[in-house]
Scaffold this active site. Sequence first.
Site, PDB file in Angstrom:
ATOM      1  N   LYS A   1     -46.129 -18.762 -43.820  1.00 42.28           N
ATOM      2  CA  LYS A   1     -47.318 -18.824 -43.004  1.00 42.28           C
ATOM      3  C   LYS A   1     -47.312 -20.006 -42.048  1.00 42.28           C
ATOM      4  O   LYS A   1     -48.058 -20.019 -41.068  1.00 42.28           O
ATOM      5  CB  LYS A   1     -48.557 -18.929 -43.911  1.00 42.28           C
ATOM      6  CG  LYS A   1     -48.686 -17.814 -44.901  1.00 42.28           C
ATOM      7  CD  LYS A   1     -49.953 -18.050 -45.766  1.00 42.28           C
ATOM      8  CE  LYS A   1     -50.029 -17.016 -46.846  1.00 42.28           C
ATOM      9  NZ  LYS A   1     -49.988 -17.646 -48.187  1.00 42.28           N
ATOM     10  N   GLY A   2     -46.505 -21.014 -42.358  1.00 46.43           N
ATOM     11  CA  GLY A   2     -46.580 -22.271 -41.627  1.00 46.43           C
ATOM     12  C   GLY A   2     -46.476 -22.171 -40.114  1.00 46.43           C
ATOM     13  O   GLY A   2     -47.109 -22.927 -39.387  1.00 46.43           O
TER      14      GLY A   2
ATOM     15  N   ASP B   1     -37.789 -29.799 -43.380  1.00 46.06           N
ATOM     16  CA  ASP B   1     -37.794 -30.894 -44.344  1.00 46.06           C
ATOM     17  C   ASP B   1     -36.362 -30.998 -44.903  1.00 46.06           C
ATOM     18  O   ASP B   1     -35.486 -31.553 -44.232  1.00 46.06           O
ATOM     19  CB  ASP B   1     -38.864 -30.547 -45.384  1.00 46.06           C
ATOM     20  CG  ASP B   1     -39.072 -31.595 -46.452  1.00 46.06           C
ATOM     21  OD1 ASP B   1     -38.363 -32.602 -46.446  1.00 46.06           O
ATOM     22  OD2 ASP B   1     -39.955 -31.411 -47.300  1.00 46.06           O
TER      23      ASP B   1
ATOM     24  N   LYS C   1     -38.737 -33.643 -40.272  1.00 42.45           N
ATOM     25  CA  LYS C   1     -38.680 -34.759 -41.236  1.00 42.45           C
ATOM     26  C   LYS C   1     -37.210 -35.080 -41.459  1.00 42.45           C
ATOM     27  O   LYS C   1     -36.641 -34.783 -42.510  1.00 42.45           O
ATOM     28  CB  LYS C   1     -39.305 -34.326 -42.565  1.00 42.45           C
ATOM     29  CG  LYS C   1     -40.754 -34.619 -42.718  1.00 42.45           C
ATOM     30  CD  LYS C   1     -41.167 -34.386 -44.158  1.00 42.45           C
ATOM     31  CE  LYS C   1     -42.669 -34.255 -44.250  1.00 42.45           C
ATOM     32  NZ  LYS C   1     -43.107 -33.860 -45.600  1.00 42.45           N
TER      33      LYS C   1
ATOM     34  N   PHE D   1     -46.462 -36.554 -46.266  1.00 39.34           N
ATOM     35  CA  PHE D   1     -46.941 -35.181 -46.388  1.00 39.34           C
ATOM     36  C   PHE D   1     -47.969 -34.913 -45.285  1.00 39.34           C
ATOM     37  O   PHE D   1     -48.927 -35.658 -45.109  1.00 39.34           O
ATOM     38  CB  PHE D   1     -47.553 -34.912 -47.761  1.00 39.34           C
ATOM     39  CG  PHE D   1     -47.741 -33.449 -47.997  1.00 39.34           C
ATOM     40  CD1 PHE D   1     -46.648 -32.639 -48.260  1.00 39.34           C
ATOM     41  CD2 PHE D   1     -48.996 -32.872 -47.885  1.00 39.34           C
ATOM     42  CE1 PHE D   1     -46.810 -31.262 -48.432  1.00 39.34           C
ATOM     43  CE2 PHE D   1     -49.167 -31.498 -48.059  1.00 39.34           C
ATOM     44  CZ  PHE D   1     -48.073 -30.700 -48.341  1.00 39.34           C
TER      45      PHE D   1
ATOM     46  N   ASP E   1     -50.044 -26.486 -44.859  1.00 37.00           N
ATOM     47  CA  ASP E   1     -51.093 -26.504 -45.867  1.00 37.00           C
ATOM     48  C   ASP E   1     -50.783 -27.453 -47.013  1.00 37.00           C
ATOM     49  O   ASP E   1     -49.654 -27.892 -47.211  1.00 37.00           O
ATOM     50  CB  ASP E   1     -51.242 -25.108 -46.486  1.00 37.00           C
ATOM     51  CG  ASP E   1     -50.088 -24.778 -47.438  1.00 37.00           C
ATOM     52  OD1 ASP E   1     -48.921 -24.946 -47.020  1.00 37.00           O
ATOM     53  OD2 ASP E   1     -50.347 -24.413 -48.585  1.00 37.00           O
TER      54      ASP E   1
ATOM     55  N   ARG F   1     -54.634 -25.300 -43.103  1.00 35.55           N
ATOM     56  CA  ARG F   1     -53.737 -24.686 -42.111  1.00 35.55           C
ATOM     57  C   ARG F   1     -54.387 -24.531 -40.750  1.00 35.55           C
ATOM     58  O   ARG F   1     -53.710 -24.549 -39.725  1.00 35.55           O
ATOM     59  CB  ARG F   1     -53.330 -23.283 -42.584  1.00 35.55           C
ATOM     60  CG  ARG F   1     -52.260 -23.268 -43.636  1.00 35.55           C
ATOM     61  CD  ARG F   1     -51.635 -21.884 -43.698  1.00 35.55           C
ATOM     62  NE  ARG F   1     -51.064 -21.612 -44.999  1.00 35.55           N
ATOM     63  CZ  ARG F   1     -49.854 -21.993 -45.384  1.00 35.55           C
ATOM     64  NH1 ARG F   1     -49.076 -22.661 -44.557  1.00 35.55           N
ATOM     65  NH2 ARG F   1     -49.399 -21.693 -46.580  1.00 35.55           N
TER      66      ARG F   1
HETATM   67  P1  IMP Z   1     -37.439 -27.146 -46.240  1.00 37.01           P
HETATM   68  O1  IMP Z   1     -36.937 -25.837 -46.736  1.00 37.01           O
HETATM   69  O2  IMP Z   1     -37.305 -28.234 -47.286  1.00 37.01           O
HETATM   70  O3  IMP Z   1     -36.901 -27.564 -44.906  1.00 37.01           O
HETATM   71  O4  IMP Z   1     -39.003 -27.024 -46.136  1.00 37.01           O
HETATM   72  C1  IMP Z   1     -39.604 -26.348 -45.143  1.00 37.01           C
HETATM   73  C2  IMP Z   1     -40.945 -25.852 -45.615  1.00 37.01           C
HETATM   74  O5  IMP Z   1     -41.575 -26.786 -46.518  1.00 37.01           O
HETATM   75  C3  IMP Z   1     -41.870 -25.724 -44.452  1.00 37.01           C
HETATM   76  O6  IMP Z   1     -41.768 -24.444 -43.886  1.00 37.01           O
HETATM   77  C4  IMP Z   1     -43.213 -26.011 -45.063  1.00 37.01           C
HETATM   78  O7  IMP Z   1     -43.772 -24.825 -45.563  1.00 37.01           O
HETATM   79  C5  IMP Z   1     -42.943 -26.929 -46.221  1.00 37.01           C
HETATM   80  N1  IMP Z   1     -43.198 -28.347 -45.897  1.00 37.01           N
HETATM   81  C6  IMP Z   1     -42.298 -29.334 -45.700  1.00 37.01           C
HETATM   82  N2  IMP Z   1     -42.889 -30.510 -45.437  1.00 37.01           N
HETATM   83  C7  IMP Z   1     -44.226 -30.263 -45.473  1.00 37.01           C
HETATM   84  C8  IMP Z   1     -45.390 -31.094 -45.253  1.00 37.01           C
HETATM   85  O8  IMP Z   1     -45.341 -32.302 -44.982  1.00 37.01           O
HETATM   86  N3  IMP Z   1     -46.590 -30.451 -45.372  1.00 37.01           N
HETATM   87  C9  IMP Z   1     -46.716 -29.133 -45.654  1.00 37.01           C
HETATM   88  N4  IMP Z   1     -45.664 -28.325 -45.851  1.00 37.01           N
HETATM   89  C10 IMP Z   1     -44.425 -28.892 -45.768  1.00 37.01           C
HETATM   90 MG    MG Z   2     -46.987 -24.776 -47.928  1.00 33.34          MG
END
Ligand code: IMP
Ligand code: MG
Length: 173
Positions: free
Chosen positions: A40-41, A100, A128, A149, A156, A162
């Site tokens: 959903k992000g 992230d 990040k 965060f 969210d 969101r």
């Molecule tokens: P990754 O797979 O670790 O790169 O994470 C990506 C997903 O983690 C994103 O699509 C978000 O849904 C979630 N995410 C990462 N950092 C944050 C944050 O600071 N706040 C909220 N959701 C996050």
């Molecule tokens: Mg989330």
Amino acid sequence: MTDLEVYLDAETIAGRVKELAAEISRDYEGKDTVLIGILKGAALFLADLSRALTIPVGIDILHASSYGDGTTSSGVVCITRDSSCDVKDRHLILVDCIIDSGRTLETLVKHFRERQPASIEAVVLLDKKERRTCDVAVRYVGFTVPDRFLVGYGLDQGGKHRNLPYVATVKPS
Ligand code: IMP
Ligand code: MG
């Protein structure tokens, strides 16, 4: 009550989204392009970015989740609803609000590569960078952000925040 502090206001986000859209419009001129939003992000970012493009593109979505309801990643990327778009020989741009660890994008790039698109790139509003553990290339980045965060503009915390038009940090109450 949770205390939020604005980190990127709506105007700053809108300005950067326009710049990213201009860059993508230049790079993808004349190409059969599809934006794939990772929900959903990416919902808000996808809507704003796509409307700021000056080239025609297809739009599709898929649902993926890696974070549980908390603030740390579960480490497992789950495609909870896949895209049904025919992407063969088309130029794909994966759209996410934040990267992230990079696991989500790495998983989805592999997932779509099997469907033989002409190319795959990614655009994220927030990076990040210091948290990255996967070697995944992101062609377009809006802002590099610290390891805090963040909520809002699609992001969210346990399903909340969101719909905020800005990105905020969460202060522990
Ligand atoms: P990754 O797979 O670790 O790169 O994470 C990506 C997903 O983690 C994103 O699509 C978000 O849904 C979630 N995410 C990462 N950092 C944050 C944050 O600071 N706040 C909220 N959701 C996050
Ligand atoms: Mg989330």
